[in-house]
Design an enzyme around this catalytic site. Sequence first.
Site, PDB file in Angstrom:
ATOM      1  N   THR A   1       4.983   9.416  -4.012  1.00 48.40           N
ATOM      2  CA  THR A   1       5.419   9.123  -5.352  1.00 48.40           C
ATOM      3  C   THR A   1       5.315  10.542  -6.263  1.00 48.40           C
ATOM      4  O   THR A   1       4.492  11.184  -5.790  1.00 48.40           O
ATOM      5  CB  THR A   1       4.569   8.061  -6.106  1.00 48.40           C
ATOM      6  OG1 THR A   1       4.704   6.862  -5.339  1.00 48.40           O
ATOM      7  CG2 THR A   1       4.576   7.667  -7.542  1.00 48.40           C
TER       8      THR A   1
ATOM      9  N   VAL B   1       6.945  -4.844  -7.352  1.00 54.35           N
ATOM     10  CA  VAL B   1       6.795  -3.899  -8.304  1.00 54.35           C
ATOM     11  C   VAL B   1       5.355  -3.440  -8.415  1.00 54.35           C
ATOM     12  O   VAL B   1       4.348  -3.996  -8.547  1.00 54.35           O
ATOM     13  CB  VAL B   1       7.088  -4.552  -9.685  1.00 54.35           C
ATOM     14  CG1 VAL B   1       6.911  -3.227 -10.868  1.00 54.35           C
ATOM     15  CG2 VAL B   1       8.522  -4.661  -9.698  1.00 54.35           C
ATOM     16  N   GLY B   2       5.172  -1.934  -8.203  1.00 52.83           N
ATOM     17  CA  GLY B   2       3.768  -1.661  -8.093  1.00 52.83           C
ATOM     18  C   GLY B   2       3.304  -0.930  -9.560  1.00 52.83           C
ATOM     19  O   GLY B   2       3.802  -1.317 -10.569  1.00 52.83           O
ATOM     20  N   ASP B   3       2.532   0.041  -9.406  1.00 47.83           N
ATOM     21  CA  ASP B   3       1.984   0.639 -10.825  1.00 47.83           C
ATOM     22  C   ASP B   3       3.076   1.463 -11.619  1.00 47.83           C
ATOM     23  O   ASP B   3       2.781   1.910 -12.775  1.00 47.83           O
ATOM     24  CB  ASP B   3       0.675   1.247 -10.656  1.00 47.83           C
ATOM     25  CG  ASP B   3       0.993   2.627  -9.818  1.00 47.83           C
ATOM     26  OD1 ASP B   3       0.785   3.572 -10.134  1.00 47.83           O
ATOM     27  OD2 ASP B   3       1.211   2.505  -8.594  1.00 47.83           O
TER      28      ASP B   3
ATOM     29  N   GLY C   1      -0.487   6.293  -5.664  1.00 47.91           N
ATOM     30  CA  GLY C   1      -1.385   5.908  -4.762  1.00 47.91           C
ATOM     31  C   GLY C   1      -1.242   4.509  -4.485  1.00 47.91           C
ATOM     32  O   GLY C   1      -0.008   3.943  -4.875  1.00 47.91           O
ATOM     33  N   HIS C   2      -2.396   3.785  -4.061  1.00 51.86           N
ATOM     34  CA  HIS C   2      -2.229   2.356  -3.919  1.00 51.86           C
ATOM     35  C   HIS C   2      -1.804   1.481  -5.367  1.00 51.86           C
ATOM     36  O   HIS C   2      -2.848   1.695  -6.052  1.00 51.86           O
ATOM     37  CB  HIS C   2      -3.356   1.971  -3.280  1.00 51.86           C
ATOM     38  CG  HIS C   2      -3.444   0.483  -2.824  1.00 51.86           C
ATOM     39  ND1 HIS C   2      -4.109  -0.416  -3.455  1.00 51.86           N
ATOM     40  CD2 HIS C   2      -2.686  -0.128  -2.000  1.00 51.86           C
ATOM     41  CE1 HIS C   2      -4.115  -1.605  -2.907  1.00 51.86           C
ATOM     42  NE2 HIS C   2      -2.890  -1.413  -2.084  1.00 51.86           N
ATOM     43  N   GLY C   3      -0.713   1.305  -5.421  1.00 55.21           N
ATOM     44  CA  GLY C   3      -0.482   0.487  -6.773  1.00 55.21           C
ATOM     45  C   GLY C   3      -1.364  -0.439  -7.394  1.00 55.21           C
ATOM     46  O   GLY C   3      -1.642  -0.644  -8.444  1.00 55.21           O
TER      47      GLY C   3
END
Length: 288
Positions: free
Chosen positions: A160, A189-191, A212-214
């Site tokens: 990202t 949808v992530g962060d 990173g990990h959303g």
Amino acid sequence: MSNIALAVHGGAWDIPNELLEICRRAVERALDRGWKTLQNGGSALDACEQAIIDLENEPVFDAGIGSHPNRDGKVQMDAILMDGATLKSGAVVAVERILNPIRLSRLILEKSEHMLFAGYGAEQFAVEHGMALCDPKALITEAEAQRWRSLSGKVVNLGTVGAVALDKSGNLASGTSTGGTLFKYPGRVGDSALVGCGCYADNESAAVSTTGHGESIMKVVLAKTVNDFVAAGVPAQGAADRAIAILTRRTIGRAGLIVVDRQGRVGFAFSTSHLAYAYRTSTSSGKF
């Protein structure tokens, strides 16, 4: 007139040795593009947009060209750009035919009363405001296609991208762009495009972009957490370190972030093996 500052990132991930130099050169190019914008009197929004366009066009990162395909083999991208002066943002999620989602985010920021558009509605807004759509196949590189075939369902997140900036007028801005996780469920949808999670900017405190990990980032509202530490008087680097510590303690995910405060001080932190980043201020510079 304030100092100027710019930081960019290409994701917090386990970068293979053979890609380290490619990533370094890529973040340096993006930094140079954004820095020239600031030096020439451009706004923090301009600098973030230009830097992220450069990162979206670099196939090694998971944004724009080179985005990860989802479970169905399609690219669905998210992006956001936030103005620290007004607290307004423009964001898109699950777009499939936009070459540079950060450009569409800027268009929404400036031309719409809304702040977040999804899928076909975002693409319709783009067309109505003169942006061309691209062939979705143009976003998938052969390397991503091979990775999708070989991993066969393993969810991973690589690269990202984002930028934070302070301009000569003292305005802050932040932006983030992503293709999301490889083999994600369609429509996930992530962060990245969420205010306070993947991005935040406030002229009274700081500008932040996370990666990173959303799902973990969303749980602790990571970008806003950093901003609130800065607002409480914690220096940029200390705020970055404290926020990552909270994420590590309260979630199972890993992440990274960059931050610049209203004095032009830069901070970064990550819990992965690498964070691809570069920064420059009126008095200093650095890179990973």
